[in-house]
Design a protein around this motif. Structure first.
Motif, PDB file in Angstrom:
ATOM      1  N   SER A  34      11.217 -13.941 -39.119  1.00 42.80           N
ATOM      2  CA  SER A  34      11.321 -12.433 -38.877  1.00 42.80           C
ATOM      3  C   SER A  34      10.052 -11.840 -38.562  1.00 42.80           C
ATOM      4  CB  SER A  34      12.122 -11.640 -39.924  1.00 42.80           C
ATOM      5  OG  SER A  34      11.329 -11.656 -41.338  1.00 42.80           O
ATOM      6  N   PHE A  35      10.168 -11.066 -37.529  1.00 46.65           N
ATOM      7  CA  PHE A  35       9.204 -10.371 -36.984  1.00 46.65           C
ATOM      8  C   PHE A  35       9.127  -8.818 -37.287  1.00 46.65           C
ATOM      9  CE2 PHE A  35       6.303  -8.262 -33.770  1.00 46.65           C
ATOM     10  CZ  PHE A  35       5.239  -8.932 -33.762  1.00 46.65           C
ATOM     11  N   HIS A  36       8.476  -8.139 -38.118  1.00 48.91           N
ATOM     12  CA  HIS A  36       8.634  -6.643 -38.528  1.00 48.91           C
ATOM     13  C   HIS A  36       7.665  -6.060 -37.496  1.00 48.91           C
ATOM     14  CE1 HIS A  36      11.558  -7.142 -41.605  1.00 48.91           C
ATOM     15  NE2 HIS A  36      11.070  -8.384 -41.716  1.00 48.91           N
ATOM     16  N   LEU A  37       7.907  -4.911 -36.898  1.00 48.15           N
ATOM     17  CA  LEU A  37       6.924  -4.097 -36.248  1.00 48.15           C
ATOM     18  C   LEU A  37       7.498  -2.794 -36.626  1.00 48.15           C
ATOM     19  CD1 LEU A  37       4.624  -4.226 -34.173  1.00 48.15           C
ATOM     20  CD2 LEU A  37       6.292  -3.999 -32.404  1.00 48.15           C
TER      21      LEU A  37
ATOM     22  N   PRO B  97      -1.106   2.321 -47.950  1.00 47.11           N
ATOM     23  CA  PRO B  97      -1.440   2.476 -46.555  1.00 47.11           C
ATOM     24  C   PRO B  97      -0.064   2.157 -45.709  1.00 47.11           C
ATOM     25  CG  PRO B  97      -1.820   0.245 -47.708  1.00 47.11           C
ATOM     26  CD  PRO B  97      -1.308   1.512 -48.653  1.00 47.11           C
ATOM     27  N   THR B  98      -0.548   2.527 -44.457  1.00 48.50           N
ATOM     28  CA  THR B  98       0.616   2.524 -43.290  1.00 48.50           C
ATOM     29  C   THR B  98       0.674   1.068 -42.936  1.00 48.50           C
ATOM     30  OG1 THR B  98       0.119   4.611 -42.301  1.00 48.50           O
ATOM     31  CG2 THR B  98       1.367   3.370 -41.072  1.00 48.50           C
ATOM     32  N   TYR B  99       2.154   0.622 -43.004  1.00 49.52           N
ATOM     33  CA  TYR B  99       2.375  -0.626 -42.703  1.00 49.52           C
ATOM     34  C   TYR B  99       2.375  -0.755 -41.107  1.00 49.52           C
ATOM     35  CZ  TYR B  99       5.771  -4.555 -42.166  1.00 49.52           C
ATOM     36  OH  TYR B  99       6.497  -5.745 -41.968  1.00 49.52           O
ATOM     37  N   PHE B 100       1.763  -1.727 -40.585  1.00 52.33           N
ATOM     38  CA  PHE B 100       1.928  -2.277 -39.098  1.00 52.33           C
ATOM     39  C   PHE B 100       2.874  -3.227 -38.781  1.00 52.33           C
ATOM     40  CE2 PHE B 100       0.380  -4.357 -35.263  1.00 52.33           C
ATOM     41  CZ  PHE B 100       0.578  -3.297 -34.332  1.00 52.33           C
TER      42      PHE B 100
ATOM     43  N   GLY C  12       2.927  -0.515 -29.424  1.00 51.98           N
ATOM     44  CA  GLY C  12       2.913   0.052 -30.663  1.00 51.98           C
ATOM     45  C   GLY C  12       1.339   0.400 -31.429  1.00 51.98           C
ATOM     46  N   TYR C  13       0.639  -0.618 -30.997  1.00 51.78           N
ATOM     47  CA  TYR C  13      -0.744  -0.184 -31.742  1.00 51.78           C
ATOM     48  C   TYR C  13      -1.266   0.802 -31.105  1.00 51.78           C
ATOM     49  CZ  TYR C  13      -5.969  -1.152 -32.523  1.00 51.78           C
ATOM     50  OH  TYR C  13      -7.024  -1.364 -32.578  1.00 51.78           O
ATOM     51  N   GLU C  14      -1.166   1.165 -29.612  1.00 53.08           N
ATOM     52  CA  GLU C  14      -1.566   2.392 -29.220  1.00 53.08           C
ATOM     53  C   GLU C  14      -1.070   3.586 -29.520  1.00 53.08           C
ATOM     54  OE1 GLU C  14      -1.085   0.983 -24.904  1.00 53.08           O
ATOM     55  OE2 GLU C  14      -2.621  -0.529 -25.012  1.00 53.08           O
ATOM     56  N   LYS C  15       0.166   3.438 -29.856  1.00 51.30           N
ATOM     57  CA  LYS C  15       0.814   4.645 -30.303  1.00 51.30           C
ATOM     58  C   LYS C  15       0.195   4.890 -31.817  1.00 51.30           C
ATOM     59  CE  LYS C  15       4.623   6.090 -28.202  1.00 51.30           C
ATOM     60  NZ  LYS C  15       5.146   7.536 -28.081  1.00 51.30           N
TER      61      LYS C  15
ATOM     62  N   GLY D 297      18.339  -4.100 -37.850  1.00 55.28           N
ATOM     63  CA  GLY D 297      17.641  -3.172 -38.552  1.00 55.28           C
ATOM     64  C   GLY D 297      16.960  -2.067 -37.347  1.00 55.28           C
ATOM     65  N   LYS D 298      15.846  -1.316 -37.773  1.00 51.49           N
ATOM     66  CA  LYS D 298      15.131  -0.582 -36.946  1.00 51.49           C
ATOM     67  C   LYS D 298      13.782  -1.031 -36.583  1.00 51.49           C
ATOM     68  CE  LYS D 298      17.559   3.659 -38.560  1.00 51.49           C
ATOM     69  NZ  LYS D 298      17.474   4.929 -38.619  1.00 51.49           N
ATOM     70  N   SER D 299      13.247  -2.419 -37.182  1.00 50.10           N
ATOM     71  CA  SER D 299      12.050  -2.696 -36.816  1.00 50.10           C
ATOM     72  C   SER D 299      11.811  -4.341 -37.097  1.00 50.10           C
ATOM     73  CB  SER D 299      11.080  -1.884 -37.488  1.00 50.10           C
ATOM     74  OG  SER D 299      10.884  -2.211 -38.839  1.00 50.10           O
ATOM     75  N   CYS D 300      13.012  -5.007 -37.198  1.00 47.50           N
ATOM     76  CA  CYS D 300      12.853  -6.369 -37.252  1.00 47.50           C
ATOM     77  C   CYS D 300      13.482  -7.235 -36.057  1.00 47.50           C
ATOM     78  CB  CYS D 300      13.524  -6.617 -38.536  1.00 47.50           C
ATOM     79  SG  CYS D 300      13.580  -8.406 -38.768  1.00 47.50           S
ATOM     80  N   PHE D 301      12.942  -8.198 -35.843  1.00 45.30           N
ATOM     81  CA  PHE D 301      13.349  -9.124 -34.759  1.00 45.30           C
ATOM     82  C   PHE D 301      13.647 -10.372 -35.422  1.00 45.30           C
ATOM     83  CE2 PHE D 301      11.180  -5.715 -32.720  1.00 45.30           C
ATOM     84  CZ  PHE D 301      11.887  -5.299 -31.691  1.00 45.30           C
ATOM     85  N   ASN D 302      14.558 -10.911 -35.403  1.00 40.44           N
ATOM     86  CA  ASN D 302      14.878 -12.511 -35.802  1.00 40.44           C
ATOM     87  C   ASN D 302      14.903 -13.601 -34.941  1.00 40.44           C
ATOM     88  OD1 ASN D 302      14.788 -11.391 -38.515  1.00 40.44           O
ATOM     89  ND2 ASN D 302      17.174 -11.088 -38.379  1.00 40.44           N
ATOM     90  N   PHE D 303      14.213 -14.684 -35.129  1.00 36.06           N
ATOM     91  CA  PHE D 303      14.208 -15.701 -34.152  1.00 36.06           C
ATOM     92  C   PHE D 303      14.510 -17.007 -34.996  1.00 36.06           C
ATOM     93  CE2 PHE D 303      11.448 -12.647 -32.158  1.00 36.06           C
ATOM     94  CZ  PHE D 303      11.844 -12.628 -31.042  1.00 36.06           C
TER      95      PHE D 303
END
Length: 119
Positions: A59-62, A45-48, A109-112, A85-91
């Motif tokens: 970490s928040f991955h999108l 499955p495609t990761y969201f 991103g959801y809409e895309k 990296g290309k899809s991770c935001f750290n707090f």
């Protein structure tokens, strides 16, 4: 570092509105993970996205920002600084302003994904 559990919960709230449209792979006190129903060529499955408490940060991955890098063209320098990296935001601390930006980015991103048939 701020309260990791509180930061995790705030970031998880960004993803939970999409859970009814996706598969919740993991939902534990330190890890929340969403996949779409779309199956890729590799039969997975495609990761969201996901939120995870690590030793030094939350970490928040999108994944939509990896698939569609143009989504990052409008993010603020403050949010860009949180990227690893290309899809991770750290707090390490709560940041309501950045969390709101991340919420808008997640919606975009959801809409895309929706427009592309990844849901």
């Amino acid at each position: 570092m701020g309260n990791p559990d509180e930061i995790f919960q705030q970031l998880k709230k960004i993803l939970t509105p999409y859970a009814s449209e996706m598969d919740v792979v993991t939902d534990t006190p330190d890890n929340y993970y969403l996949n779409t129903h779309h199956v890729m060529k590799n039969k997975k499955p495609t990761y969201f996205g996901s939120v995870k408490i690590s030793k030094n940060y939350i970490s928040f991955h999108l994944m939509p920002v990896y698939v569609f890098p143009d989504l990052l063209e409008t993010i603020t320098p403050e949010l860009k600084k949180r990227m690893q990296g290309k899809s991770c935001f750290n707090f390490k601390t709560e940041d309501t302003k950045l969390f709101q930006q991340l919420k808008a980015l997640t919606q975009a991103g959801y809409e895309k994904y929706e427009d592309t048939g990844y849901l």
